[in-house]
Write a protein that holds these residues in place. Structure first.
Motif, PDB file in Angstrom:
ATOM      1  N   ALA A 298      -7.398  -6.563  -2.845  1.00 25.91           N
ATOM      2  CA  ALA A 298      -6.931  -6.085  -1.540  1.00 25.91           C
ATOM      3  C   ALA A 298      -7.283  -7.086  -0.442  1.00 25.91           C
ATOM      4  O   ALA A 298      -6.465  -7.368   0.442  1.00 25.91           O
TER       5      ALA A 298
ATOM      6  N   GLY B 194      -2.370 -10.651  -4.282  1.00 27.01           N
ATOM      7  CA  GLY B 194      -3.556 -10.056  -4.859  1.00 27.01           C
ATOM      8  C   GLY B 194      -4.111 -11.021  -5.899  1.00 27.01           C
ATOM      9  O   GLY B 194      -3.476 -12.027  -6.237  1.00 27.01           O
TER      10      GLY B 194
ATOM     11  N   GLN C 221     -10.637  -4.331  -7.355  1.00 25.45           N
ATOM     12  CA  GLN C 221      -9.715  -3.757  -6.365  1.00 25.45           C
ATOM     13  C   GLN C 221     -10.006  -4.307  -4.973  1.00 25.45           C
ATOM     14  O   GLN C 221      -9.085  -4.647  -4.229  1.00 25.45           O
TER      15      GLN C 221
ATOM     16  N   LEU D 157       0.838  -1.203   0.000  1.00 25.62           N
ATOM     17  CA  LEU D 157       0.000   0.000   0.000  1.00 25.62           C
ATOM     18  C   LEU D 157       0.873   1.254   0.000  1.00 25.62           C
ATOM     19  O   LEU D 157       0.644   2.174  -0.792  1.00 25.62           O
TER      20      LEU D 157
END
Length: 153
Positions: free
Chosen positions: A126, A137, A122, A31
């Protein structure tokens, strides 16, 4: 932290049960790396807009897409990590445990782009980074790749 391929599981990646240090805090580092990369790409795009005397603003989405794609592919192909990933001490590894080549970097980036076209992609990606044992991922899972803490060479 050393990296010798003999100690790893069948797929060539470090085993999260026997070598958890390779996966410690990797989702958080990813991140942070992503945020750093956004700043870097934004700077590149703004430089292009400036160099076109402002006319680039009319093609801003296209310039962003091309710049971001080139940045990700070229940095991942050269060091198996974007500059943000290098700063946070992580790198991508393929299913054999090797660093990415240009084709793997491009494929990884294309899948990353496809997943990010929809918010659900997404969210799923995540969530998988937080819940899978290797912090993969969705695009990593499909390719058999993952991000690990950079081993000592």
């Amino acid at each position: 932290m050393s990296y010798t391929r003999n100690q790893y599981g069948f797929d060539g990646l470090p085993n999260p049960e026997t070598d958890p240090q390779f996966y410690d805090a990797v989702p958080l580092k990813r991140l942070l790396a992503w945020l750093i990369d956004v700043v870097i790409v934004t700077a590149f795009v703004l430089a292009v807009v400036f160099l076109t005397f402002g006319f680039g603003i009319f093609a801003f989405p296209f310039i962003w897409l091309v710049t971001n794609f080139a940045y990700r592919v070229l940095t991942i192909a050269s060091r198996s990590a974007t500059w943000g990933m290098q700063f946070t001490g992580i790198e991508l590894r393929n299913a054999r445990g090797d660093r990415f080549d240009i084709a793997e970097a491009a494929t990884h980036t294309v899948l990353y782009y496809l997943l990010n076209m929809a918010m659900i992609g997404q969210v799923i990606s995540a969530g998988m980074m937080l819940l899978t044992d290797k912090g993969q991922g969705f695009h990593d899972y499909v390719l058999g790749t993952t991000a690990i803490n950079r081993p000592a060479d």
